[in-house]
Motif scaffolding. Structure first.
Motif, short mmCIF file in Angstrom:
data_model
loop_
_atom_site.label_atom_id
_atom_site.label_comp_id
_atom_site.label_asym_id
_atom_site.label_seq_id
_atom_site.Cartn_x
_atom_site.Cartn_y
_atom_site.Cartn_z
N VAL A 80 35.57 28.98 -134.73
CA VAL A 80 35.10 29.93 -133.72
C VAL A 80 35.23 31.38 -134.18
CG1 VAL A 80 35.51 30.77 -131.37
CG2 VAL A 80 35.35 28.33 -131.80
N PRO A 81 36.34 31.78 -134.83
CA PRO A 81 36.37 33.16 -135.33
C PRO A 81 35.25 33.46 -136.33
CG PRO A 81 38.58 32.29 -135.28
CD PRO A 81 37.66 31.15 -134.98
N ALA A 82 34.93 32.50 -137.18
CA ALA A 82 33.84 32.71 -138.14
C ALA A 82 32.51 32.89 -137.41
CB ALA A 82 33.75 31.54 -139.11
N ALA A 83 32.27 32.08 -136.40
CA ALA A 83 31.04 32.21 -135.62
C ALA A 83 31.02 33.54 -134.88
CB ALA A 83 30.91 31.05 -134.63
N GLY A 84 32.18 33.97 -134.40
CA GLY A 84 32.25 35.27 -133.71
C GLY A 84 31.94 36.43 -134.63
N PHE A 85 32.48 36.39 -135.85
CA PHE A 85 32.17 37.46 -136.81
C PHE A 85 30.69 37.45 -137.20
CE2 PHE A 85 36.81 37.46 -137.84
CZ PHE A 85 37.04 38.77 -137.43
N MET A 86 30.12 36.27 -137.34
CA MET A 86 28.69 36.21 -137.66
C MET A 86 27.85 36.73 -136.50
SD MET A 86 28.09 32.84 -140.01
CE MET A 86 28.87 31.65 -138.97
N SER A 87 28.31 36.51 -135.26
CA SER A 87 27.54 37.01 -134.12
C SER A 87 27.61 38.53 -134.03
CB SER A 87 28.04 36.38 -132.81
OG SER A 87 29.25 36.97 -132.39
N LEU A 88 28.66 39.12 -134.58
CA LEU A 88 28.73 40.59 -134.62
C LEU A 88 27.69 41.16 -135.59
CD1 LEU A 88 32.55 41.31 -134.59
CD2 LEU A 88 30.89 41.88 -132.82
N ALA A 89 27.41 40.42 -136.63
CA ALA A 89 26.41 40.87 -137.60
C ALA A 89 25.00 40.73 -137.05
CB ALA A 89 26.54 40.09 -138.90
N GLU A 90 24.81 39.81 -136.15
CA GLU A 90 23.48 39.55 -135.57
C GLU A 90 23.54 39.84 -134.07
OE1 GLU A 90 19.77 39.06 -135.30
OE2 GLU A 90 20.64 38.64 -137.26
N ARG A 91 23.24 41.07 -133.71
CA ARG A 91 23.37 41.49 -132.31
C ARG A 91 22.09 41.21 -131.52
NH1 ARG A 91 27.88 41.32 -130.49
NH2 ARG A 91 27.32 42.77 -128.86
N THR A 92 21.57 40.01 -131.67
CA THR A 92 20.44 39.55 -130.88
C THR A 92 20.83 38.23 -130.24
OG1 THR A 92 19.45 38.30 -132.70
CG2 THR A 92 18.82 40.62 -132.51
#
Length: 119
Positions: A80-92
């Motif tokens: 989940v932290p990895a997915a959260g960091f990736m979601s910060l890179a993709e703000r859509t």
């Protein structure tokens, strides 16, 4: 392992996946509330990691091997932290999709951890 904690973590991961999936359906990126939900799920996986390591240190052994068990524990903790960091890179909306997918993956990892321990 602790069956209740494994079940609780899996359910929390699926709830997070549904919540972020709903945000993606509504074309929204991850928001602060989603990150609070990710933190709750991460705390559950941290507790699971600590309990798993303590049980191994006490001499208990998983049915399918210690190395694979520890690998799955670490993967579940990082999911989940990895997915959260990736979601910060993709703000859509795709950031929300990423977290939703991470929640589903974590739920599957919980089932596998239960199997590995000998449930």
């Amino acid at each position: 392992m602790l069956d209740v904690l494994t079940l609780l973590t899996g359910v929390a991961a699926l709830l997070l996946a549904a919540w972020c999936g709903w945000a993606a359906y509504r074309d929204q990126p991850t928001k602060d509330w989603h990150f609070i939900g990710m933190a709750v799920v991460t705390v559950l996986t941290l507790a699971q990691l600590v309990i798993g390591i303590v049980r191994l240190a006490r001499g208990e052994d998983p049915e399918q091997g210690t190395v694979i068990f520890v690998s799955y524990l670490l993967g579940a903790f990082a999911c989940v932290p990895a997915a959260g960091f990736m979601s910060l890179a993709e703000r859509t909306r795709w950031g929300s999709v990423t977290v939703a997918a991470g929640g589903v993956v974590l739920a599957v990892l919980q089932v596998r951890l239960y199997d590995i321990w000998g449930g």
